[in-house]
Scaffold this active site. Sequence first.
Site, mmCIF file in Angstrom:
data_model
loop_
_atom_site.group_PDB
_atom_site.id
_atom_site.type_symbol
_atom_site.label_atom_id
_atom_site.label_comp_id
_atom_site.label_asym_id
_atom_site.label_seq_id
_atom_site.Cartn_x
_atom_site.Cartn_y
_atom_site.Cartn_z
ATOM 1 N N ASP A 138 -24.387 50.856 66.021
ATOM 2 C CA ASP A 138 -25.376 51.942 65.982
ATOM 3 C C ASP A 138 -26.433 51.698 64.908
ATOM 4 O OD1 ASP A 138 -23.581 53.188 67.824
ATOM 5 O OD2 ASP A 138 -22.442 53.998 66.134
ATOM 6 N N GLU A 169 -27.167 59.817 74.282
ATOM 7 C CA GLU A 169 -26.795 60.111 72.891
ATOM 8 C C GLU A 169 -27.719 59.317 71.973
ATOM 9 O OE1 GLU A 169 -22.757 58.738 72.472
ATOM 10 O OE2 GLU A 169 -23.200 56.770 73.285
#
Length: 548
Positions: A47, A217
């Site tokens: 991420d 997301e």
Amino acid sequence: MNRRFPTYLILAFLQVFAAFGGTLVSNPANLSGRDYTNPIICADYSDPDVTASPDGKVFYMTASSFHSAPGVPILKSTDLVNWEIVNYALPLLPPKDFYNAEPRHGKGVWAPCIRYHNGKYYIYWGDPDFGVFMIETENPEGKWSEPVLVKGGKGWIDPTPFWDEDGKAYLANGWAASRAGFNSIITLSEMSADGKSLISDPVIVFDGNDGVNHTIEGPKLYRKGDYYYIFSPAGGVVDGWQLVMRSKNIYGPYESKIVMAQGKTDINGPHQGAWVTTADGEDWFVHFQDRGAYGRIIHLNPMEWKEGWPVIGNDKDGDGCGDPVRKWRKPSIAKTSAKIEGDINDNPSMLYQWHGNYNEMFGFPSNDALMRIYGHKVSDGFVNLWEVPNLWLQKFPAEKFTFTSKVQISAKANAEGVSSGLVVMGWDYARLGLMKKGDNFVMTFTTCKDAEQGGAEETCEIAVIKPTRVYNAGLHPNMECDIWLRVSVTEGGKCTFSYSEDGKKFREAGSFTARAGKWIGAKMGFYSITPAGVSDRGWIDVKESGIK
């Protein structure tokens, strides 16, 4: 510490001092030449998010660190290709009473976002069990502030702050179904100008429950010209794509477009990352690819704008959706970036994290060891290492490598069963170490499958190893043994363990295939455990450690 290690134990890409004092974690083949090859970092910095310094010449990256401490790594680059780890922004995870208690696998820091605003750098992250936290600093390589809880609650993940031209501040975020009971939506809230609290309730600005963009997301919110842009991954970590939404109103409605997907390449799930612009005005996108046991490794892709939409990667057919590149020319800024050079890094401990919030019972660095790790006293019903917080571990650094360490393992004469050694940790794990047994040590090889589900360890005794030294130490003599431990990793995460009593001749001890941990790639490092009911703890001194 001022230790220097034998060059045969050191891999240049892993342990090099750069001009700014970091530890190189990227592909050594990319240090020279006009082109670069992906992945730029073959290690689990999942991420990723990146921000540029005000002049666009220095870049800082952060990534998810979950339950490991120190957390929130800070990586630095001057060319977007070669990266060094220079800091950790979060010494201990909050709330400390929760993360001090035991390892909280898969919890903690999810998808942090780093931004520069008005003279300061900010990092926001979501803890799915506690809410959105923020830290700030004027120097990313120095000390960061204590965490501020911006919004308490369950399910809040992947926050991204945004300060608009009119002075208003906003926070976009995703939601974790495991806590909230819903996901696949992006919400937006207004923040106070200082970024320390929300001053409005969240509003849905994009709904991925449209039959197309499931599991949306990780939003990143930007503005370019008249449009607000939200970059978000969709479709899941393994098989997903990069989606971009745009609107002239920050609250929407947003139109969307897939701007990068796997296509016919072997780079799966290319998404979730950061748009960054260099001082030369070039646009690039840093993102991850899921590689199983190796974790979520880092890629760099070119980005350009067509008809108000970004296109990421190589758009061969001109449809506005690029394919991720394997090889490409370096950013033009690389021509003027600082050259990475220096001596062998004498602080490889920069690469290690504990498997939970550190306390002094774990161990200490010393003048003659990278770290002394004391034996964690395991529970009466000990099953496997999933309960042990003082595992001292680093990420797999490449697809193929050999990790060798010289260690000194110690045990009191009455501390029967204490064990210390080398471990490759994940949902499945294997460890090679010495266990105190009578007047000697025994080399043991232990494997465990499905550790989180309570899988039992299976141990075999390899050889009896005599102590290197026995000496008086209080009421009970102390035994210690100098030993070299090694794991060689080949394609697919296949691990072969071996040991040596002289550092030259190694004997194979066992093998297994590495498996990712909970939201993290497999890691390697050191363990020390003391059985329940044994009063004196054993320990391991990590003397020398390196990779080739």
